[in-house]
Write a protein that holds these residues in place. Structure first.
Motif, PDB file in Angstrom:
ATOM      1  N   PRO A  65       4.544  -2.910   5.116  1.00 35.86           N
ATOM      2  CA  PRO A  65       5.175  -3.004   3.778  1.00 35.86           C
ATOM      3  C   PRO A  65       4.528  -2.046   2.770  1.00 35.86           C
ATOM      4  O   PRO A  65       3.735  -2.454   1.919  1.00 35.86           O
ATOM      5  N   THR A  66       4.874  -0.766   2.893  1.00 33.55           N
ATOM      6  CA  THR A  66       4.343   0.248   1.976  1.00 33.55           C
ATOM      7  C   THR A  66       5.454   0.726   1.050  1.00 33.55           C
ATOM      8  O   THR A  66       6.642   0.477   1.294  1.00 33.55           O
ATOM      9  N   SER A  67       5.042   1.431   0.000  1.00 33.40           N
ATOM     10  CA  SER A  67       6.029   1.946  -0.953  1.00 33.40           C
ATOM     11  C   SER A  67       6.944   2.969  -0.293  1.00 33.40           C
ATOM     12  O   SER A  67       8.119   3.075  -0.649  1.00 33.40           O
ATOM     13  N   VAL A  68       6.429   3.722   0.703  1.00 36.92           N
ATOM     14  CA  VAL A  68       7.246   4.729   1.380  1.00 36.92           C
ATOM     15  C   VAL A  68       8.366   4.054   2.165  1.00 36.92           C
ATOM     16  O   VAL A  68       9.533   4.452   2.078  1.00 36.92           O
ATOM     17  N   VAL A  69       8.047   3.004   2.928  1.00 39.79           N
ATOM     18  CA  VAL A  69       9.058   2.291   3.711  1.00 39.79           C
ATOM     19  C   VAL A  69      10.041   1.593   2.773  1.00 39.79           C
ATOM     20  O   VAL A  69      11.258   1.581   3.007  1.00 39.79           O
ATOM     21  N   CYS A  70       9.553   1.043   1.700  1.00 37.94           N
ATOM     22  CA  CYS A  70      10.409   0.345   0.744  1.00 37.94           C
ATOM     23  C   CYS A  70      11.416   1.305   0.116  1.00 37.94           C
ATOM     24  O   CYS A  70      12.609   1.008   0.021  1.00 37.94           O
TER      25      CYS A  70
END
Length: 1477
Positions: free
Chosen positions: A539-544
């Motif tokens: 759950p990282t900002s890149v995946v989000c």
């Protein structure tokens, strides 16, 4: 009850004045006040009142100068009378109230005179020179600038109303000792400030007044509230400008407040000032109507802002308007900008745009107005100018995406044509931005139901005109198959949905294109449809962010479908990036203040900068701009500061690879540099004079250039805001006195100075004199007077005695008798008289000799030597002249000798030329029939329709759809109708016609009889079209299907004759021509040759050469063994590559097969004194002329006749260069030369042999020599072509010529020339010329460009033999005509006999010719890919199916034929396994 809101400013301390600048209309003085009414603009300056039209054209002006005189009304009052500008005057009326009274067609102008006497004029609104009424009365302040004032209408009764002026008057502190000349007002009622004696702070109060029947009652209705823009409620916020926002249910008001002690940091704030009548009237703690304090009054109500909309330094004015659902704010700034800010109803502001930007920093006036005529322009006042600026730049946006992305409420995209104002879009067919801010014009989401059904939703964010929603539609398309279910929901603006026909999405995603139509506007989006469940990861900002961009939702730290999670990307901001980088910090940016053009090579300093990839420049509510970085050391990095549209402060952060941005530094954009003066304004031509520029913002300048030398950039020496010093560049090649414009380089821009600099010749110093003065020596230097105005500071001098230099200190400069004298002193010098004086200025050094008796003796000696020198020069000159004449005579004799030798050699070649060319040509490499036919049918893609060699004997069964089409084209009515229908279409090009003819030839090759019938039917139709215009032009070009069909038909029918009879003679001619070309030098780069038939390919620059016989050994095995020697003929001027080609060609001719190593892998060595030396195309010993390298030849390596050459493989001896051949280089002809010298200076050539003069005309005999050598082969070829074996013409030729004779009779054509031309166009021109120019169609060989040029000459002679006209040739005729001029008449007689014999031969029967065609069909059965041709044919039928059906109906085709066509179409449409690639 009518309520009047009014704002009064209580300003503690010194009041500020606001001024501005621009260039629309310039006034004589500074603007004090201006107003707008109907179609006029009124401006009051210090001494004039102007009336302008709405487009700022001057209507008239009125002086404010006049005379004050006493009057009786009111008693003791003063009257002001204007006078003309030429008359005496004693006062000036300075306007502080300017109110258009539109209902009364008047303009109210009030002000004060120099004696602080109030005076008002009532002027005609249409003509301000017409005074309706005047009165001495105090309205507004006695001192200071303009005042805030409004007109209030009070209804006295239903039939009568009165109007009053409500004006704000700042506190005036009058010295009691000074007597006021004018009486006090007697018609005004004042609202008093009860705490004006207090100090400190600024208050902004809102006052509501109810309009009563009297002024006193109106003031007694006072209710108030205090406006507090800051959170702490302090008094530090000062109001600088304000505007009421029109429209809306509530009364909104905006104000520009300063948030610091000065006015540099400002913000735009919105308040809701709707009337509040709940409190008690006349109870304000700061104001009262009767002038007395009221004890026990409660504190005033405080209003907090609805929103802070915008922060910008030095905002000075604001004008608010409503456009649809949006609020639009026009903001003036203290540095000369007009900024537009659009805000939606939720107070979300879009990216501000700059409508106008001044080059300097003059302040915008605090008040702005909208043009009352078109409401599309804003009046922007500056200090002494007024500009009319458009409210929008709609016309600059070229497509609907740009128009929408501008986020401009004024702009609409009109009728799919242009971006414009809404009222300029006449048919109400437009789209525009929505009522609230949206990031995208079209957004999408992917939802999944509980049953697994996937829905792809498209949401448009638009508003539209009345006509636009009438045909709202969406079209979804995927890469393969049907994307959406047929029973999906219909589109309903603003949304459309696609229920996917497939439940499972591919893992790599599905490319989807969406086309949206709204009115006549079409939008297209290309999206990647992704399975939301496949977007996995921590759950990282890149995946989000990847999840949100894919149209999915984010829920519980993972990606899910849009209907099951959060769609706002703000949910991603709380997540970490998932990458481990050191957090960078910014310490400083140098420079941090730049002009709006930006700055190159800015330096950012800080910590942990190693991972930084870009620097981001962020303006609030705008898309950020990013600049790449370089020279990153971890603590410093370099980047370019980009240009900006507006001046102001922007935020800077550094970007990491994970997308995060760190740091909070700032860069300030200011005005561009300007240069107003140059001191001194002149320089000397040698340059390097120190010059100082004066102006503003000169510290932003990165370099200085002059117009005459733009490439020379001088770096500033010392620079500050107002001054910049630099050294001038030299004049260079420019001579004399001239002016040169000075340019300032700022980032990537070049800005001119308003003044230029003048270049004069260098100063001329004539002499010096030295005198003793005590222990010091005083020297006076004389210089010719000029316009340079040189100062003592620019000059330095040194006295020279022997090798010692003594500095001379400059004292003073004087000018006498057109000469300048500079005086300097050498302190404590033992030498009283110096023999030399060295003078320095700029970068020049001048040495002067002392004037003395020795100089007189020197001059006398010079005068005696002059006659001797003259006599010596004459003797030397005459001697040189004689030598030069003798040298020229020798060169002319050499030239004549060379030309004689060239002419004699040409004569010898002509007389000794024989036909001993054909030693051994080996087996003739004929192409088989299918490759020959395919090269004729499809020159560009021959292999597509040829079957595999292994399938020659196998008949491939056609599939059902191809069988149906094959049966359909066997119907002559359908086939001719289809051809005519296709040819009538403008989009059906000549290339398509040729392809159609060849496809029909392949498809019907098994039934040549039917193909012949179709060709005859189409030819008859073509003749009917051509008969009415120019029958002689028939079949001359290939512009129709049947003409290409005729070419293919002739190729099929004459192939046997070509293979059995003509082919051998053609190959012998081509081989002879190739050998003749190789007999002489051939330039390896240009392919030009000494022996050729085409003048364009003649190598007339060929050097002298000799023939060499080489003994060639071939390496055998790996132990150094060699083969028996092979004798190879070569030329001394042959390049190494040409020698290799001749060796391999001789090998093939000798043994009948090619050498087993290809040319590019072959290398050769020369046996020199028992040691083998490699022969390379280019090596270190190669001759280089300029930048071009000469290819090595045998002569370069001094290879003698009878030398031994060994052939090796490059695998045995690897080359120095990995490149296989120099010809692989794209710039081969630019880098290398062989026999034709490059275009360079003569003196760069080392080889004197190459300097010999060559004349092209001398070598024209080589053309004739080549013609003689190959003439017998050409003659044999021609006679074979128009020969008649066994005294009978070929069946196909006889049949077709008879067909042409029959058609001429039917068309009543009696001119024999027409028939001759038809036959010539159909056989020699259409078939034989094609074969003559393209032997590679018949043989397995390559055709060079040079060979093509020679074959063109032979083909031209061939066609001239069939011509009916006799061409008269002169000395200017082209050589390709002259070569065969004597042979053409004999050839023409043979052609006439050939045509006569065919005509007189007995006709062949239909059965005899059909039998011939059947045999030809049988010979080549199953050699072509008939199925591929039929599928390609169906493409044309499918594309033009409607036109074909119409043509069939027009020709009366039976219903069965149309049904058969429909059946074939259904078969092809349902065939999924058919490949259409």
């Amino acid at each position: 009850m009518f309520l009047l809101p009014a704002l009064l400013f209580i300003l503690r301390g010194e009041p500020g004045r606001c001024r501005g600048e621009d260039g629309g209309f310039t006034f004589d003085g500074d603007i004090r006040h201006f107003a707008v009414a109907t179609n006029s603009v009124y401006i009051a300056t210090e001494e004039k009142l102007y009336q302008l039209s709405h487009d700022l054209t001057l209507v008239r002006s009125l002086t404010q100068r006049g005379l004050l005189s006493s009057g009786s009304i009111p008693p003791g009052g003063l009257h002001f009378h204007r006078v003309s500008e030429a008359d005496p005057w004693n006062t000036t009326l300075r306007v502080n109230v300017l109110l258009p009274f539109v209902d009364n067609n008047t303009l109210i102008s009030c002000g004060v005179t120099d004696d602080e006497c109030g005076y008002c004029d009532i002027l005609d609104l249409m003509d301000i020179s017409n005074v309706v009424y005047r009165e001495s009365i105090q309205v507004g302040p006695r001192r200071g600038g303009a005042s805030v004032s409004v007109l209030v209408s009070v209804e006295k009764s239903p039939s009568r109303s009165e109007s009053f002026i409500l004006t704000a008057v700042p506190p005036q502190h009058q010295d009691k000792k000074i007597k006021i000349r004018c009486p006090s007002d007697y018609k005004t009622i004042n609202l008093h400030n009860t705490d004006d004696q207090q100090s400190g702070g600024n208050k902004v109060l809102l006052i509501w007044l109810e309009v009563k029947t009297t002024k006193a009652e109106t003031f007694e209705s006072l209710r108030s509230a205090r406006l507090s823009p800051s959170e702490d409620g302090g008094d530090g916020n000062r109001l600088l400008a304000s505007s009421v926002i029109p429209g809306g249910p509530s009364v909104l008001w905006c104000g520009v407040f300063s948030v610091d002690a000065g006015q540099s940091s400002t913000e735009l704030v919105v308040f809701d000032i709707s009337p509040d009548l709940s409190g008690k009237a006349d109870t304000d703690p700061d104001f009262c109507s009767d002038g007395t304090d009221k004890p026990g009054v409660k504190k005033a109500k405080t209003l907090r802002p609805e929103a802070v909309l915008f922060r910008q330094n030095n905002m000075t004015s604001v004008l608010a308007v409503r456009q649809k659902a949006w609020m639009v704010f026009f903001i003036g700034t203290g540095d000369g900008q007009l900024i537009k800010l659009a805000v939606d109803k939720n107070y979300h502001a879009v990216c501000p745009t700059v409508l106008y930007r001044a080059n300097d920093d003059r302040r915008v006036f605090p008040k702005m107005h909208l043009d009352q005529v078109d409401h599309k322009h804003v009046y922007v006042p500056f200090q002494n100018k007024m500009e009319r600026v458009p409210v929008s730049k709609c016309s600059t946006y070229t497509n609907v995406e740009e128009c929408w992305s501008a986020q401009d409420p004024y702009c609409v995209w009109c009728g799919s044509k242009s971006c414009t104002f809404e009222d300029d879009c006449k048919d109400s067919d437009w789209v525009s931005i929505p009522d609230t801010y949206q990031q995208k014009m079209v957004s999408h989401s992917v939802e999944r139901s509980q049953t697994g059904q996937i829905t792809f939703n498209i949401q448009t964010h638009l508003t539209y005109g009345k006509k636009a929603p009438s045909n709202f539609a969406c079209q979804f398309a995927g890469t393969s198959g049907k994307l959406c279910r047929i029973n999906g929901p219909p589109p309903q603006f603003p949304q459309c949905a696609c229920i996917l026909s497939e439940i499972i999405l591919p893992a790599e995603g599905l490319k989807v294109s969406v086309k949206i139509r709204l009115g006549t506007t079409e939008l297209s989006e290309r999206l990647m449809l992704t399975n939301c469940s496949d977007i996995r990861g921590p759950p990282t900002s890149v995946v989000c962010q990847q999840c949100i961009k894919a149209g999915c939702g984010w829920s519980n730290s993972h990606c899910t479908w849009a209907n099951q999670g959060e769609r706002n990307d703000s949910v991603c901001q709380t997540l970490k990036s998932g990458m481990n980088f050191s957090r960078p910090e910014i310490s400083s940016i140098t420079p941090s203040v730049v002009s709006f053009y930006g700055r190159n090579h800015a330096v950012l300093r800080g910590h942990n900068l190693s991972d930084v990839i870009r620097v981001r420049i962020q303006i609030k509510d705008c898309l950020p701009r990013e600049s790449p970085v370089w020279n990153n050391t971890g603590v410093t990095l370099t980047f370019h500061i980009p240009s900006a549209d507006s001046k102001g402060v922007v935020k800077i952060c550094v970007l990491l690879p994970d997308g995060s941005c760190h740091g909070d530094s700032k860069i300030t954009y200011q005005s561009a540099p300007s240069c107003t003066d140059i001191i001194p304004s002149s320089t000397w031509v040698s340059g390097k004079r120190k010059v100082t520029l004066t102006g503003s913002h000169l510290d932003f300048v990165e370099g200085v250039t002059h117009r005459h030398a733009p490439q020379v950039v001088k770096l500033p020496g010392n620079s500050s805001y107002q001054n910049l010093t630099y050294d001038t560049p030299a004049a260079g090649s420019t001579q004399g006195t001239f002016n040169s414009t000075v340019f300032l380089k700022v980032a990537n821009e070049t800005l001119p100075c308003s003044r230029s600099i003048t270049y004069y010749p260098d100063p001329v110093f004539t002499s010096f004199a030295s005198t003793s003065k005590g222990d010091d020596v005083r020297i006076v230097i004389e210089k010719e007077a000029d316009k340079l105005d040189m100062t003592t500071a620019e000059l330095s001098a040194f006295g020279i005695q022997g090798e010692e230099q003594h500095p001379c200190i400059m004292l003073v400069k004087e000018t006498k008798n057109k000469s300048d004298f500079f005086t300097c002193e050498i302190k404590s010098s033992p030498i009283t008289r110096f023999q030399q004086l060295k003078i320095n200025y700029g970068d020049q050094t001048i040495t002067l000799q002392n004037n003395s008796s020795s100089s007189f003796l020197f001059m006398l000696l010079v005068l005696l030597l002059i006659p001797c020198i003259i006599i010596t020069v004459i003797i030397v000159y005459r001697s040189k002249q004689k030598k030069l004449t003798a040298k020229m005579n020798r060169r002319i004799e050499d030239l004549e000798l060379n030309i004689r030798n060239d002419i004699r050699q040409g004569f010898v070649d002509l007389q000794t030329e024989n036909a001993d060319l054909m030693e051994n040509v080996g087996a003739i490499p004929f192409l088989d029939y299918k490759h020959f036919a395919s090269r004729i049918f499809f020159p560009e893609s021959e292999s597509l329709y040829i079957k595999d060699i292994g399938q020659d004997a196998v008949r491939v069964q056609l599939d059902e759809c191809c069988q149906g089409l094959s049966r359909l084209i066997q119907d002559q009515l359908f086939l001719t109708s289809m051809v005519h229908a296709l040819e009538e279409q403008k989009s059906f090009t000549i290339k398509d016609k040729c392809a159609l003819a060849s496809l029909l030839t392949v498809a019907l090759h098994g039934n040549l009889s039917y193909l012949t019938e179709v060709m005859e039917a189409l030819l008859k139709a073509l003749m009917q079209q051509s008969s009415n215009t120019q029958p002689k032009l028939l079949l001359r070009r290939t512009e129709s299907t049947v003409e290409k069909l005729l070419t293919n038909w002739m190729s099929i029918c004459l192939y046997g004759f070509l293979r059995e009879s003509v082919g051998q003679h053609l190959f012998l001619m081509v081989s002879a021509l190739t050998q003749q070309i190789a007999k002489g030098p051939v330039d390896c780069v240009t392919e030009k040759a000494l022996y050729t038939l085409n003048e364009d390919w003649l190598l007339w620059q060929a050097p002298d050469f000799s023939c060499l016989r080489l003994k060639v050994l071939f390496a055998v095995g790996s132990d150094g063994e060699v083969s028996e020697p092979l004798e190879v003929n070569a030329l001394s001027c042959d390049a190494v590559e040409q020698v290799k080609e001749k060796i391999l060609s001789s090998f093939k001719a000798k043994f009948g097969f090619a050498y087993n190593i290809p040319l590019r892998d072959v290398c050769i060595e020369y046996d020199k004194n028992g040691c083998f030396v490699p022969l390379d195309e280019v090596d270190r010993s190669s001759e280089v002329v300029g930048v071009v390298t000469m290819l090595n030849t045998l002569n370069h390596y001094k290879v003698p006749d009878g030398a031994t050459i060994k052939v090796l493989s490059k695998r045995t001896r690897p080359p120095l260069s990995p490149q296989g051949s120099l010809k692989d280089d794209e710039d081969f002809s630019g880098k290398y030369f062989h026999l034709i010298d490059p275009d360079v200076d003569e003196d760069q050539r080392k080889n004197p042999e190459r300097k010999k003069l060559k004349l092209k005309e001398v070598h024209l005999t080589k053309l004739l020599s080549t013609k003689v050598a190959v003439h017998s082969f050409v003659e044999n070829l021609f006679k074979t072509i128009w020969g008649t074996p066994h005294s009978r013409a070929l069946l196909a030729v006889k049949y077709f010529f008879d067909f042409l004779d029959t058609q001429a009779d039917n068309m009543k054509i009696t001119d024999p020339d027409v028939l001759h031309i038809w036959k010539t166009n159909s056989l020699p021109l259409r078939f034989w010329v094609n074969i003559l120019k393209n032997p590679q169609f018949v043989f397995d060989m390559e055709k060079t460009q040079h060979l093509d040029g020679c074959l063109s000459v032979i083909a031209q002679a061939f066609m001239d033999s069939f011509s009916l006209s006799d061409t008269q040739l002169g000395k200017h005729a082209p050589t390709n005509k002259l070569l065969y001029a004597k042979d053409i008449p004999k050839f023409k007689q043979e052609v006439k006999a050939y045509y006569k014999q065919i005509r007189e031969q007995s006709p062949i029967t239909d059965s005899e010719f059909k039998e011939f065609l059947q045999v030809e069909s049988k010979k080549h059965e199953n050699e072509f890919n008939e199925a591929a041709a039929l599928r390609e044919l169906y493409r044309y039928i499918q594309r033009y199916s409607t036109e074909i059906k119409e043509k069939l109906d027009q020709n009366g085709a039976p219903t069965e034929l149309t049904e058969q066509l429909h059946h074939v179409k259904n078969l092809f449409d349902g065939l999924k396994s058919c490949s259409w690639n």
